[in-house]
Structures are given as C-alpha cells and as structure tokens.
Design a protein around this motif. Sequence first.
Motif, PDB file in Angstrom:
ATOM      1  N   VAL A 152       0.844  -1.204   0.000  1.00  0.00           N
ATOM      2  CA  VAL A 152       0.000   0.000   0.000  1.00  0.00           C
ATOM      3  C   VAL A 152       0.874   1.246   0.000  1.00  0.00           C
ATOM      4  CG1 VAL A 152      -1.632   1.345   1.368  1.00  0.00           C
ATOM      5  CG2 VAL A 152      -2.000  -1.110   1.063  1.00  0.00           C
ATOM      6  N   CYS A 153       1.901   1.239   0.850  1.00  0.00           N
ATOM      7  CA  CYS A 153       2.791   2.398   0.945  1.00  0.00           C
ATOM      8  C   CYS A 153       3.597   2.584  -0.337  1.00  0.00           C
ATOM      9  CB  CYS A 153       3.729   2.236   2.137  1.00  0.00           C
ATOM     10  SG  CYS A 153       2.900   2.351   3.734  1.00  0.00           S
ATOM     11  N   ALA A 154       4.094   1.490  -0.892  1.00  0.00           N
ATOM     12  CA  ALA A 154       4.860   1.585  -2.136  1.00  0.00           C
ATOM     13  C   ALA A 154       3.993   2.148  -3.263  1.00  0.00           C
ATOM     14  CB  ALA A 154       5.404   0.215  -2.525  1.00  0.00           C
ATOM     15  N   GLY A 155       2.742   1.720  -3.318  1.00  0.00           N
ATOM     16  CA  GLY A 155       1.839   2.233  -4.343  1.00  0.00           C
ATOM     17  C   GLY A 155       1.524   3.696  -4.158  1.00  0.00           C
ATOM     18  N   SER A 156       1.313   4.113  -2.901  1.00  0.00           N
ATOM     19  CA  SER A 156       1.036   5.517  -2.618  1.00  0.00           C
ATOM     20  C   SER A 156       2.232   6.384  -2.988  1.00  0.00           C
ATOM     21  CB  SER A 156       0.712   5.680  -1.125  1.00  0.00           C
ATOM     22  OG  SER A 156       0.539   7.032  -0.790  1.00  0.00           O
TER      23      SER A 156
ATOM     24  N   GLY B  98       3.502   3.183   8.285  1.00  0.00           N
ATOM     25  CA  GLY B  98       2.513   3.142   7.213  1.00  0.00           C
ATOM     26  C   GLY B  98       1.593   4.337   7.240  1.00  0.00           C
ATOM     27  N   LYS B  99       1.209   4.727   8.429  1.00  0.00           N
ATOM     28  CA  LYS B  99       0.346   5.903   8.590  1.00  0.00           C
ATOM     29  C   LYS B  99       1.042   7.158   8.056  1.00  0.00           C
ATOM     30  CE  LYS B  99      -0.386   6.685  12.820  1.00  0.00           C
ATOM     31  NZ  LYS B  99      -0.902   6.419  14.199  1.00  0.00           N
ATOM     32  N   ARG B 100       2.328   7.285   8.367  1.00  0.00           N
ATOM     33  CA  ARG B 100       3.078   8.450   7.885  1.00  0.00           C
ATOM     34  C   ARG B 100       3.167   8.457   6.356  1.00  0.00           C
ATOM     35  NH1 ARG B 100       6.684   7.245  12.342  1.00  0.00           N
ATOM     36  NH2 ARG B 100       8.143   6.199  10.925  1.00  0.00           N
ATOM     37  N   VAL B 101       3.416   7.295   5.779  1.00  0.00           N
ATOM     38  CA  VAL B 101       3.625   7.231   4.325  1.00  0.00           C
ATOM     39  C   VAL B 101       2.360   7.602   3.563  1.00  0.00           C
ATOM     40  CG1 VAL B 101       4.165   5.734   2.377  1.00  0.00           C
ATOM     41  CG2 VAL B 101       5.494   5.555   4.482  1.00  0.00           C
ATOM     42  N   VAL B 102       1.211   7.050   3.964  1.00  0.00           N
ATOM     43  CA  VAL B 102      -0.003   7.345   3.193  1.00  0.00           C
ATOM     44  C   VAL B 102      -0.450   8.791   3.394  1.00  0.00           C
ATOM     45  CG1 VAL B 102      -0.751   4.939   3.114  1.00  0.00           C
ATOM     46  CG2 VAL B 102      -1.541   6.389   4.999  1.00  0.00           C
TER      47      VAL B 102
ATOM     48  N   GLN C 271      -0.733  11.417   0.146  1.00  0.00           N
ATOM     49  CA  GLN C 271      -1.882  12.291  -0.098  1.00  0.00           C
ATOM     50  C   GLN C 271      -1.465  13.759  -0.071  1.00  0.00           C
ATOM     51  OE1 GLN C 271      -5.149  12.023   2.749  1.00  0.00           O
ATOM     52  NE2 GLN C 271      -6.588  12.097   1.051  1.00  0.00           N
ATOM     53  N   HIS C 272      -0.589  14.124   0.876  1.00  0.00           N
ATOM     54  CA  HIS C 272      -0.166  15.511   1.012  1.00  0.00           C
ATOM     55  C   HIS C 272       0.580  15.991  -0.229  1.00  0.00           C
ATOM     56  CE1 HIS C 272       2.206  18.715   3.490  1.00  0.00           C
ATOM     57  NE2 HIS C 272       1.202  19.250   2.823  1.00  0.00           N
TER      58      HIS C 272
ATOM     59  N   HIS D  12      -5.319   4.475  -1.362  1.00  0.00           N
ATOM     60  CA  HIS D  12      -4.157   4.043  -0.585  1.00  0.00           C
ATOM     61  C   HIS D  12      -4.213   4.627   0.822  1.00  0.00           C
ATOM     62  CE1 HIS D  12      -1.761   2.101  -3.791  1.00  0.00           C
ATOM     63  NE2 HIS D  12      -2.416   2.935  -4.574  1.00  0.00           N
ATOM     64  N   PHE D  13      -4.633   5.870   0.924  1.00  0.00           N
ATOM     65  CA  PHE D  13      -4.764   6.513   2.238  1.00  0.00           C
ATOM     66  C   PHE D  13      -5.744   5.737   3.115  1.00  0.00           C
ATOM     67  CE2 PHE D  13      -7.131   9.499   4.942  1.00  0.00           C
ATOM     68  CZ  PHE D  13      -6.094   9.988   5.735  1.00  0.00           C
ATOM     69  N   LEU D  14      -6.886   5.361   2.557  1.00  0.00           N
ATOM     70  CA  LEU D  14      -7.897   4.634   3.325  1.00  0.00           C
ATOM     71  C   LEU D  14      -7.385   3.257   3.748  1.00  0.00           C
ATOM     72  CD1 LEU D  14     -11.145   5.491   1.311  1.00  0.00           C
ATOM     73  CD2 LEU D  14     -10.337   6.527   3.438  1.00  0.00           C
ATOM     74  N   TRP D  15      -6.721   2.557   2.832  1.00  0.00           N
ATOM     75  CA  TRP D  15      -6.175   1.238   3.163  1.00  0.00           C
ATOM     76  C   TRP D  15      -5.092   1.356   4.234  1.00  0.00           C
ATOM     77  CZ3 TRP D  15      -6.213  -3.843   0.548  1.00  0.00           C
ATOM     78  CH2 TRP D  15      -7.338  -4.019  -0.273  1.00  0.00           C
TER      79      TRP D  15
END
Length: 354
Positions: A224-228, A298-302, A306-307, A323-326
């Motif tokens: 998820v993080c890599a995709g974001s 993970g929380k920081r990355v997504v 988004q930012h 990705h943010f939601l996941w």
Amino acid sequence: MDFTPTEEQEAARQLAARIFGDLATHERLTTVGTDTDPELWKALCSAGLLGAVEEIGLLGLVLLAEEQGRTTAQVPLVACGVYGVLTVARHGTDEQRARLLPGLRAGTTVVTGAFPADGRISAGEDGLLTGTVDRVPWLRDATHVLVPDQERALWLVATTEASVVPVELTAPWAAGRLVLDGAAGERIGGAEPSAAGETEARAGACADVLAAARIAFAGLQAGVCAGSLARAVAYTSVREQFGRPLATRQAVQSRAADAHMDTEAIRVTAYEAAWRHDHDLPSAGHALTAAWWASEAGKRVVHTGQHLHGGAGADLGHPVHRHFLWGRQLDAYLGCGTEVLAELGDMIANGDPS
C-alpha cells in the motif's frame, strides 16, 4: 538470513503483479465500488496463486500481499492465505488438509479470521461456540471463519452457522460483525486435547496464526505504501509550480525520501519475520516489530502520499485516496502502534525469547 526470493516465490510474485496490473486498475476499482471483485478472485485462484502459498510459505504470501497492496485490489487474498491455506497446511490434521485444501486452492472455500478475538469466543462442553467479534475483514465473502476460543484453541466455523452483520470499515474490505450463538465448529488439529502438553500445543498454534497474520498484513501495508509513494513521485514529477516540477524542490524530495525509508523499514521487518516463521524460528517478537512499523510508519507514508498530491489528494475519487484509506485501515487492524509497542514491551520485560 537471506531474504532473496526463491525462483518459485519470484515467479508467483511476477504472476500476481501481472494479474493485479491487468485487472485492478483505477477504472475497474471505481466500477467495483466497495464490493469484492469476483473476476479478479477467480483469475488469481485459476492461476494457482492461492494454492501456491502452501509451497512458497509466509514469505511468498508477503510478496503476493505487496503486489495486492500496490493496487489496493479488493480480494480476500491475504486473509484466505494466512487464516485458510497456511493455517490448515501447518496446523490441520491429515484428514483436514485432504478435505479443506482443495477448496482453498480453488477459491471456492474462502476463510477469514476473527483475530485477535481477545477471549470473546467461548466453547461449551458440547463444543458449541458463543461470542461476538465486532469487525472481521472479508467476512461477507467468507464461507468459513477461523476463531480462537478462550482456551486459545482454533475453530473453523462455517458462516452459515453464524450471524453476519455487514460493517463498513475505513477501507472496503467486505467486513462484518460475527455473532456466534451455539454455533458448531471444527477444531483445527483434531479433537479435544487430552493432555497438558497438547493444550499448550493448541495455544502455540493460536499464537503462531496471530503472528503469521500480523506479518502477512504488514506485507500488505508495505505494498500500500509503495503504491502511494509511486503515485506521489509520478505526480510531483510532472506537476509544475512557478515553472518547475514539484519534484525538484527540496521539501518535496525530503518528504518522499522519508516515506521511502519508512516503506523499506516495513518491508524488511516483514521479510525477516516471515523468513523466521517459515524456518520455524521464534518470530512472535519479530511479528510485533513488523506490525509496529506497518502501523506507525505506514500511517506516515499514506499521509505523505496524499499531502504531496496537494488538493488533488483530498479528492475522494483520486487513486491515492484509496491508498490513504487502506493505510489507515491497516493501522487500525494491526492494533495501532502504541498497542503493538505495549505488547512488545511486555514480551521483552517478561523475558519471552520469541
């Protein structure tokens, strides 16, 4: 320790990447909405990927989970892989493996897990199960759910024996509230244990499944993080401000670099924990470490992903918002960083070697 994938693991990863890339596009996910994609699930199972988990192990499942996370594909691959295939193959009896694994390989039997249930499920002397678990991912898609009872024995319950109330989570995981009211279940590993050693073995199996689930879902978070991050890099490379691409600005580069390091930390801790689990080495502490990184980093990355999209990232229909939601859902599912860290601290303080 060598985390280099085997030929079989790498082949499975590449096949998964191709299927997810073809079928889990933004346009298709938008059409599917909050439902699971049955065509994608059929494609994955027909390609033999779910059955391959028996051979490629937990590290192989982590690689598949990464590919799913990159596209946020809406299928119960990780849940069924860890709670179904790996649990039955590792802890089931010969008869259970022969009976259950063919359906799991084909995708006609879909297993999810009510983990952690924190002692909310009890088994009576008659073997019937009672209790409630408020949020179980992919429960609406499942034919069976794996639950631990108060004695930490593992039970497989057909969803026809339970009440399933749909629940909406942050991410579209087809979740449900599980209510058992005298439901018949099948004990994984056989009948009621007759000796203290067997009881301890059953509790060990429950802990093993919980550790494996934490590792597998940490692998999903790595994807998820890599995709974001990949979406943020692509966007900032072409989005110009004051005549220059955003990616040329030091502040943007710094945020992206931090996100990359966080993503790599999630990945490497998940790989190490999975490798240890596959080699029957103590892995509970490593699973908690992977879960902590997946939750906190993970929380920081997504948020960064988004930012870096600016106002576009706040658009509910934008791919990066998924990705943010996941990422936020996985943070909650893994227990949130402070809870995981507290459990890891207790383990260290108590001298647990795992």
